[in-house]
Scaffold this active site. Structure first.
Site, PDB file in Angstrom:
ATOM      1  N   ASP A 187       0.865  -1.165   0.211  1.00 50.49           N
ATOM      2  CA  ASP A 187       0.106   0.033   0.155  1.00 50.49           C
ATOM      3  C   ASP A 187       0.815   1.284  -0.093  1.00 50.49           C
ATOM      4  OD1 ASP A 187      -2.124   1.652  -0.006  1.00 50.49           O
ATOM      5  OD2 ASP A 187      -2.941   1.009   1.915  1.00 50.49           O
ATOM      6  N   PHE A 228     -10.304   4.227   7.014  1.00 46.67           N
ATOM      7  CA  PHE A 228     -11.505   4.588   7.663  1.00 46.67           C
ATOM      8  C   PHE A 228     -11.516   6.186   7.035  1.00 46.67           C
ATOM      9  CE2 PHE A 228      -8.246   5.265  10.847  1.00 46.67           C
ATOM     10  CZ  PHE A 228      -8.209   6.583  11.190  1.00 46.67           C
ATOM     11  N   HIS A 285       2.628   7.477   5.515  1.00 47.33           N
ATOM     12  CA  HIS A 285       3.207   6.497   6.367  1.00 47.33           C
ATOM     13  C   HIS A 285       3.823   5.340   5.836  1.00 47.33           C
ATOM     14  CE1 HIS A 285      -0.991   5.760   8.024  1.00 47.33           C
ATOM     15  NE2 HIS A 285      -0.793   4.703   7.411  1.00 47.33           N
ATOM     16  N   GLY A 289      -5.358   6.377  16.215  1.00 40.63           N
ATOM     17  CA  GLY A 289      -5.900   5.436  17.041  1.00 40.63           C
ATOM     18  C   GLY A 289      -6.604   4.416  16.406  1.00 40.63           C
ATOM     19  N   SER A 290      -7.177   3.374  16.956  1.00 39.51           N
ATOM     20  CA  SER A 290      -7.859   2.297  16.385  1.00 39.51           C
ATOM     21  C   SER A 290      -9.478   2.812  16.302  1.00 39.51           C
ATOM     22  CB  SER A 290      -7.880   1.146  17.158  1.00 39.51           C
ATOM     23  OG  SER A 290      -8.122   1.158  18.403  1.00 39.51           O
ATOM     24  N   SER A 346      -7.200   9.768  18.545  1.00 40.99           N
ATOM     25  CA  SER A 346      -6.052   9.830  17.551  1.00 40.99           C
ATOM     26  C   SER A 346      -5.552  11.376  17.819  1.00 40.99           C
ATOM     27  CB  SER A 346      -6.632   9.979  15.901  1.00 40.99           C
ATOM     28  OG  SER A 346      -7.261   8.855  15.783  1.00 40.99           O
ATOM     29  N   HIS A 399       2.893   5.401  13.458  1.00 38.94           N
ATOM     30  CA  HIS A 399       1.584   5.749  12.558  1.00 38.94           C
ATOM     31  C   HIS A 399       0.403   5.265  13.070  1.00 38.94           C
ATOM     32  CE1 HIS A 399       1.490   1.478  11.700  1.00 38.94           C
ATOM     33  NE2 HIS A 399       0.675   1.741  10.440  1.00 38.94           N
ATOM     34  N   ALA A 425      -1.976   2.831  16.202  1.00 40.78           N
ATOM     35  CA  ALA A 425      -1.885   1.869  17.543  1.00 40.78           C
ATOM     36  C   ALA A 425      -1.078   0.696  17.196  1.00 40.78           C
ATOM     37  CB  ALA A 425      -3.196   1.466  17.703  1.00 40.78           C
TER      38      ALA A 425
END
Length: 399
Positions: A70, A163, A271, A304-305, A310, A327, A329
């Site tokens: 990616d 997301f 990242h 964060g997740s 975040s 980058h 969690a």
């Protein structure tokens, strides 16, 4: 957290780390062209070939699988002039909740692997991005025959941990926030060059600890071709995030009943990428595989997740940390293990108060499948300074 020596030419910032991740990092650090050392970020975890959350400085070579499939994956965040009171007031006046905004975002941005735009003329800001990518491909001889639908991929999210979120910061200012990369076209570019690197190393009779550490040597046509294709894919990823953010902003403004989304700041950072940087007195190819640029004063985003906070951060320019930071969690459990361990009910409990699409397909993204982002940020305290802490009120994910 001060770094700890974890092996020859290996420094580690992670207080939560598995033995397998350390072993992958040691294999990477043992490659003959590493200078001055490999840096393991606080969110490091097992990856393909080399660990995710690894910063890899190389002399005269690049490892395509370390950059990853990616290419250019990263974050974009936009701070708006709207506040929580504006959002709450809009809901009260119109009786149209965040669920309607989520559905509108899902209609504007194709979600999930293999889902692309069906037409390219829906938004007036799309054409300029496509034209730029076309010019760059022509100028640099980037062959995109493997991805005839790359234009349709621009402005699409993908799946996994990608997301889109609506967030509030510590002053209740509204942020638009999303995570994505170079989609299918970047994957095709990466897979091609990983195979080329493996073939070249076999021809050179190079003994590798892991075939995904196969590299391309600077000065060869294969290296130059990879760098050109890589640069294009990184730019695609940057513009892909920008395209989605432009759409998100337009949809949010419409939902708010405003003329625009009142953008006051935009941060767009990779990242997963490689670029030339100077470290320890030498010009190196610095690969950040799951790490952000944290040079002194650089602004970056550490998410964060799903369901956790975040962070918008400023780099502190850590020399030992190769001017890098985590980058996100970082996973604790694989997707398979998470599905065995957690239920849809567990996810509902963790997402209480957040608008999201309630589906069992997201169980493997539950926050408990990831490391504690608070611990990650504490481990990164000598790498970055926190500017803003964001909490989500709406989440959109691809499957």
């Amino acid at each position: 957290m001060p770094p700890r020596e974890a092996g020859h030419k290996l420094l580690n910032w992670a207080s939560q780390i598995e033995d397998g991740t350390l072993e992958q990092a040691r294999q990477t650090a043992a490659m003959p062209f590493i200078h001055p050392h490999v840096a393991l970020m606080p969110d490091a975890h097992l990856g393909k070939g080399s660990a995710v959350g690894t910063v890899i400085p190389t002399l005269g070579a690049v490892i395509p699988a370390a950059v990853g499939v990616d290419i250019g994956c990263g974050m974009i965040g936009v701070r708006t002039a709207f506040t929580k009171d504006d959002v709450d007031g809009r809901i009260t006046r119109t009786r149209v909740g965040l669920g309607a905004l989520r559905v509108a975002v899902e209609r504007a941005i194709p979600l999930s692997p293999g889902h692309y735009n069906t037409e390219l003329g829906q938004w007036d800001f799309t054409a300029a991005k496509i034209a730029e990518l076309e010019r760059r491909a022509d100028d640099e001889g980037v062959d995109l025959v493997h991805s005839p639908k790359w234009r349709q991929q621009l402005g699409s999210l993908g799946g996994g941990n990608h997301f889109i979120e609506l967030c509030l910061d510590e002053t209740d200012r509204v942020w638009l926030f999303l995570h994505s990369g170079s989609r299918g076209v970047g994957n095709k570019i990466a897979q091609h060059h990983i195979a080329v690197a493996q073939r070249m190393c076999a021809q050179w009779h190079v003994v590798l600890p892991n075939r995904d550490l196969a590299y391309l040597a600077e000065g060869t046509p294969e290296f130059e071709r990879y760098l050109a294709d890589l640069g294009w894919a990184q730019r695609f990823a940057f513009l892909n995030r920008a395209e989605m953010m432009d759409r998100f902003g337009a949809v949010f403004a419409r939902w708010m009943g405003a003329g625009d989304h009142r953008e006051t700041e935009r941060i767009n950072c990779h990242h997963n990428y490689t670029r030339k940087e100077r470290h320890a007195g030498r010009d190196v190819w610095l690969t950040r595989k799951g790490a952000v640029d944290a040079h002194q004063g650089a602004t970056a985003i550490i998410p964060g997740s799903m369901g956790t906070h975040s962070y918008v951060v400023t780099g502190l320019g850590s020399v030992a940390g190769l001017c890098s930071a985590p980058h996100g969690a970082g996973r604790r459990f694989s997707r398979t293990a998470a599905r065995k361990r957690f239920t849809q009910g567990d996810l509902r409990a963790r997402m209480a108060g957040i608008e999201y699409r309630d589906s069992a397909e997201f169980v493997d993204e539950i926050p408990d499948a990831y490391k504690d982002i608070g611990v990650v940020m504490e481990d990164a305290r000598d790498l970055v300074e926190i500017r803003h802490e964001l909490r989500q009120i709406l989440n959109v994910k691809g499957t």
